[in-house]
Design a protein around this motif. Structure first.
Motif, PDB file in Angstrom:
ATOM      1  N   GLY A   1      55.662  44.358  15.689  1.00 30.69           N
ATOM      2  CA  GLY A   1      54.638  45.384  15.487  1.00 30.69           C
ATOM      3  C   GLY A   1      55.091  46.746  15.975  1.00 30.69           C
ATOM      4  N   PHE A   2      55.726  46.809  17.138  1.00 29.35           N
ATOM      5  CA  PHE A   2      56.242  48.083  17.639  1.00 29.35           C
ATOM      6  C   PHE A   2      57.323  48.644  16.713  1.00 29.35           C
TER       7      PHE A   2
ATOM      8  N   TYR B   1      61.066  42.052  23.916  1.00 27.57           N
ATOM      9  CA  TYR B   1      62.012  41.061  23.393  1.00 27.57           C
ATOM     10  C   TYR B   1      62.423  40.079  24.484  1.00 27.57           C
ATOM     11  N   GLY B   2      62.567  40.578  25.720  1.00 26.09           N
ATOM     12  CA  GLY B   2      62.955  39.692  26.817  1.00 26.09           C
ATOM     13  C   GLY B   2      61.960  38.570  26.996  1.00 26.09           C
TER      14      GLY B   2
ATOM     15  N   LEU C   1      55.768  44.542   9.569  1.00 27.29           N
ATOM     16  CA  LEU C   1      54.385  44.059   9.606  1.00 27.29           C
ATOM     17  C   LEU C   1      54.292  42.619   9.091  1.00 27.29           C
ATOM     18  N   THR C   2      55.094  42.298   8.091  1.00 28.60           N
ATOM     19  CA  THR C   2      55.117  40.927   7.568  1.00 28.60           C
ATOM     20  C   THR C   2      55.653  39.967   8.622  1.00 28.60           C
ATOM     21  N   PHE C   3      56.716  40.362   9.313  1.00 31.94           N
ATOM     22  CA  PHE C   3      57.268  39.526  10.376  1.00 31.94           C
ATOM     23  C   PHE C   3      56.255  39.375  11.515  1.00 31.94           C
ATOM     24  N   ALA C   4      55.529  40.457  11.848  1.00 31.54           N
ATOM     25  CA  ALA C   4      54.513  40.381  12.897  1.00 31.54           C
ATOM     26  C   ALA C   4      53.393  39.425  12.494  1.00 31.54           C
TER      27      ALA C   4
ATOM     28  N   SER D   1      55.258  33.838  24.591  1.00 32.96           N
ATOM     29  CA  SER D   1      56.461  34.166  23.832  1.00 32.96           C
ATOM     30  C   SER D   1      56.112  34.519  22.394  1.00 32.96           C
ATOM     31  N   MET D   2      55.238  33.732  21.791  1.00 32.36           N
ATOM     32  CA  MET D   2      54.866  33.981  20.397  1.00 32.36           C
ATOM     33  C   MET D   2      54.116  35.298  20.238  1.00 32.36           C
ATOM     34  N   LEU D   3      53.243  35.593  21.187  1.00 36.62           N
ATOM     35  CA  LEU D   3      52.533  36.872  21.147  1.00 36.62           C
ATOM     36  C   LEU D   3      53.496  38.030  21.365  1.00 36.62           C
ATOM     37  N   ALA D   4      54.518  37.807  22.190  1.00 38.26           N
ATOM     38  CA  ALA D   4      55.532  38.848  22.404  1.00 38.26           C
ATOM     39  C   ALA D   4      56.305  39.127  21.119  1.00 38.26           C
ATOM     40  N   TRP D   5      56.543  38.083  20.303  1.00 34.87           N
ATOM     41  CA  TRP D   5      57.188  38.320  19.009  1.00 34.87           C
ATOM     42  C   TRP D   5      56.316  39.191  18.110  1.00 34.87           C
TER      43      TRP D   5
END
Length: 238
Positions: A116-117, A137-138, A206-209, A107-111
């Motif tokens: 990033g996308f 996101y799902g 990018l900061t959120f990623a 889940s964390m990697l999906a965030w």
């Protein structure tokens, strides 16, 4: 696992208010779990608060303003809801195969991918990145929220299980959302808002990623949970 709570004949104010689960903060594993719940709740708030605004802001760029994705951003963002439904169906498989700890990590990697996308996407040639962001996101939403709820269900004694589920939801959608809203607003206003009030969305995402990536790197080192019988049971519950 020994029960973390014992029934007594008398109910205190804490019992009556449903705050029994706060005793779990005395146990490192649960304290860490709820801390990461808050941090992931902040990530959820970031995407809820800025996803639509990000796409709508492309209308200020002449080459993008007439594109369907810009005129009707809700259509693009609705892919996220479809993805949620599909990833819910995949959770039992992932729980059996990898266990709750790794499902939370996924889940964390999906965030990271979600943000990033968005950072590199646009409504024209980069629309596929925005679509992929909505698809992952799902996984980002479902894998932590549902596996976290199952973790509570299988690891906490029945006497305080309902209170613990409420605490989990409060950390994600209450304190996490508040933390995400306040901190992101301050960061965006200070570092990513230009003089004309336009936003540097590339830098914001990018900061959120990076934020999600730091969480994902730290998580497996501090949260240790055995992949055993309780995880198989959790998969059955899903």
């Amino acid at each position: 696992m020994p029960p973390l709570y014992k029934k007594t004949g008398d109910k205190s104010l804490v019992n009556l208010l449903g705050l029994d689960a706060f005793i779990l903060f005395k146990t490192p594993k649960f304290a860490i779990f709820f801390a990461f719940s808050l941090l992931l709740g902040a990530a959820l708030q970031l995407t809820n608060a800025y996803g639509d605004t990000f796409i709508q802001d492309f209308k200020n760029i002449p080459s993008y303003k007439d594109l369907t994705a810009v005129k009707y951003p809700a259509i693009i963002m609705s892919i996220s809801q479809i993805s949620e439904t599909l990833f819910i169906l995949a959770i039992p498989f992932f729980l059996r195969k990898f266990g709750i700890r790794y499902v939370m990590l996924f889940s964390m990697l999906a965030w990271v991918l979600r943000f990033g996308f968005f950072a590199f996407g646009d409504p024209a040639d980069g629309l596929w990145m925005i679509v992929l962001s909505c698809i992952v996101y799902g996984m980002a939403f479902d894998f932590f929220n549902i596996s976290g709820s199952l973790f509570v269900e299988t690891q906490i004694s029945p006497e305080i299980r309902a209170s613990a589920q409420g605490l989990f939801m409060m950390m994600v959608n209450g304190f996490g959302a508040l933390f995400g809203s306040l901190s992101s607003g301050l960061i965006i206003d200070k570092f990513f808002t230009h003089a004309d009030k336009s936003k540097d969305w590339h830098g914001i995402w990018l900061t959120f990623a990076a934020y999600a990536l730091v969480i994902a790197i730290i998580f497996p080192f501090v949260f240790r949970d055995k992949h055993g019988i309780e995880v198989k049971h959790a998969a059955d519950l899903a």
